[in-house]
Design an enzyme around this catalytic site. Structure first.
Site, PDB file in Angstrom:
ATOM      1  CG  HIS A 101     -53.548 -59.735  22.340  1.00  0.00           C
ATOM      2  ND1 HIS A 101     -53.713 -60.032  23.670  1.00  0.00           N
ATOM      3  CD2 HIS A 101     -52.366 -59.092  22.235  1.00  0.00           C
ATOM      4  CE1 HIS A 101     -52.659 -59.575  24.339  1.00  0.00           C
ATOM      5  NE2 HIS A 101     -51.831 -58.997  23.493  1.00  0.00           N
ATOM      6  N   GLY A 111     -46.649 -53.852  24.608  1.00  0.00           N
ATOM      7  CA  GLY A 111     -47.826 -53.483  25.401  1.00  0.00           C
ATOM      8  C   GLY A 111     -47.477 -52.412  26.414  1.00  0.00           C
ATOM      9  N   GLY A 112     -47.234 -52.826  27.657  1.00  0.00           N
ATOM     10  CA  GLY A 112     -46.995 -51.904  28.770  1.00  0.00           C
ATOM     11  C   GLY A 112     -46.017 -50.770  28.452  1.00  0.00           C
ATOM     12  CD  GLU A 144     -48.078 -60.372  21.816  1.00  0.00           C
ATOM     13  OE1 GLU A 144     -47.404 -59.376  22.106  1.00  0.00           O
ATOM     14  OE2 GLU A 144     -49.295 -60.443  22.018  1.00  0.00           O
ATOM     15  CD  GLU A 147     -53.996 -58.779  27.182  1.00  0.00           C
ATOM     16  OE1 GLU A 147     -54.440 -57.774  26.599  1.00  0.00           O
ATOM     17  OE2 GLU A 147     -52.856 -58.823  27.675  1.00  0.00           O
ATOM     18  N   GLY A 174     -46.980 -58.927  29.893  1.00  0.00           N
ATOM     19  CA  GLY A 174     -47.290 -58.122  31.079  1.00  0.00           C
ATOM     20  C   GLY A 174     -46.700 -58.669  32.369  1.00  0.00           C
ATOM     21  CB  SER A 194     -42.016 -58.647  29.416  1.00  0.00           C
ATOM     22  OG  SER A 194     -43.113 -58.967  30.251  1.00  0.00           O
ATOM     23  CG  ASN A 226     -52.048 -54.203  22.253  1.00  0.00           C
ATOM     24  OD1 ASN A 226     -53.043 -53.485  22.304  1.00  0.00           O
ATOM     25  ND2 ASN A 226     -52.073 -55.485  22.574  1.00  0.00           N
ATOM     26  CD1 TRP A 227     -50.446 -47.550  23.234  1.00  0.00           C
ATOM     27  CD2 TRP A 227     -52.026 -45.985  22.961  1.00  0.00           C
ATOM     28  NE1 TRP A 227     -49.827 -46.407  22.776  1.00  0.00           N
ATOM     29  CE2 TRP A 227     -50.786 -45.434  22.597  1.00  0.00           C
ATOM     30  CE3 TRP A 227     -53.174 -45.192  22.865  1.00  0.00           C
ATOM     31  CZ2 TRP A 227     -50.648 -44.120  22.148  1.00  0.00           C
ATOM     32  CZ3 TRP A 227     -53.041 -43.885  22.417  1.00  0.00           C
ATOM     33  CH2 TRP A 227     -51.790 -43.351  22.060  1.00  0.00           C
ATOM     34  CE  LYS A 228     -51.526 -55.700  26.120  1.00  0.00           C
ATOM     35  NZ  LYS A 228     -51.027 -56.769  26.945  1.00  0.00           N
TER      36      LYS A 228
HETATM   37  P1  PGA Z   1     -46.536 -56.451  27.253  1.00  0.00           P
HETATM   38  O1  PGA Z   1     -47.752 -56.828  26.285  1.00  0.00           O
HETATM   39  O2  PGA Z   1     -45.492 -55.730  26.410  1.00  0.00           O
HETATM   40  O3  PGA Z   1     -47.133 -55.548  28.290  1.00  0.00           O
HETATM   41  O4  PGA Z   1     -45.995 -57.703  27.815  1.00  0.00           O
HETATM   42  C1  PGA Z   1     -47.543 -57.289  24.989  1.00  0.00           C
HETATM   43  C2  PGA Z   1     -48.844 -57.635  24.325  1.00  0.00           C
HETATM   44  O5  PGA Z   1     -49.764 -58.111  24.987  1.00  0.00           O
HETATM   45  O6  PGA Z   1     -49.004 -57.420  23.124  1.00  0.00           O
END
Ligand code: PGA
Length: 244
Positions: free
Chosen positions: A95, A225-226, A167, A97, A173, A204, A8-10
């Site tokens: 998600h 994500g990150g 999640e 966010e 993050g 994470s 997930n590149w956001k």
């Molecule tokens: P993260 O994000 O790996 O940066 O914690 C995961 C996500 O939001 O899907």
């Protein structure tokens, strides 16, 4: 069943050049990995560039969200059909966010999941508690509420193509991942709702902890994500889990 590793590149990277480089590096790095399905969810604006017209690529594509209508006057939105026409097979829905910054309620998430399932776009439905809810011992209560809302009035048969992602919001993050045994407890709880669907862990994830969620906690894949913005790290995650 193949393990699923989803990037997930956001809202990254900031340019097409950066996105192209990241995509090609990952594609090259996972070329020989057989038992893992790798899915990249870039920002919408890069999908056209990454599209594989022959649909034979090892790396699959997904959207980070979608609207529930097929077409029409919905400024700023992207329909599941548009994603499908760009070669997406997956779409992330609900998600944290989206819930946090856009106040997406369960009713909206439910409509999006239904719209995706209707055209055989696989929804990756995210659930998870925040720090305060975990502290109060409300993790299961919150997740039950999110699942009931998101999956309302969808038959077991229609749910066949759904992927669930646990999640914990506090782990996203933060560099503070959920302990695999804590995650395992939630995994077992989620299994009560969906007996056969793949369940992923996200929050994470890195190359050091990736395998533990599969091995010790029993998840069928990861939502990253990150770490998916660093090709070396992401390729390591894929290769480490492929060894399982
Ligand atoms: P993260 O994000 O790996 O940066 O914690 C995961 C996500 O939001 O899907």
């Amino acid at each position: 069943m193949k393990l699923l590793i989803i990037a997930n590149w956001k809202m990254n990277p900031q340019s097409l050049v950066g996105a192209r480089w990241l995509f090609n590096s990952i594609k090259k790095g996972v070329k020989n990995v057989r038992n893992v399905e790798v899915v990249i969810c870039p920002p919408f604006v890069y999908l056209q560039e990454m599209r594989d017209k022959k649909q034979t690529a090892r790396v699959k594509l997904g959207g980070q969200d979608c609207f529930w209508e097929e077409k029409g006057a919905f400024t700023g939105e992207i329909s599941p059909f548009q994603l499908k026409n760009l070669g997406c097979q997956y779409v992330i829905i609900g998600h944290s966010e989206r819930r946090k910054y856009f106040s997406e309620p369960g009713t909206m998430i439910n409509k999006k999941i239904k719209a995706a399932l209707a055209i055989k776009l696989k929804p990756i439905f995210c659930v998870g508690e925040n720090r305060g809810e975990r502290r109060k011992g409300e993790t299961k209560k919150i997740i039950r509420f999110q699942i009931r809302g998101g999956l309302k009035n969808i038959s077991q048969k229609d749910l066949k193509n759904l992927i669930l992602a646990y999640e914990p919001v506090w782990a996203i993050g933060s560099g503070n991942p959920c302990h695999p045994l804590q995650a395992k407890e939630v995994f077992s709880f989620l299994r009560r709702f969906l007996k056969r669907n793949p369940i992923l862990y996200g929050g994470s994830v890195n190359s050091q902890n990736a395998l533990s969620y599969i091995k010790a906690a029993g998840f069928q894949g990861l939502l990253v994500g990150g770490a998916s913005l660093d090709p070396k790290e992401f390729i390591k995650i894929v290769k480490n889990t492929a060894r399982y």
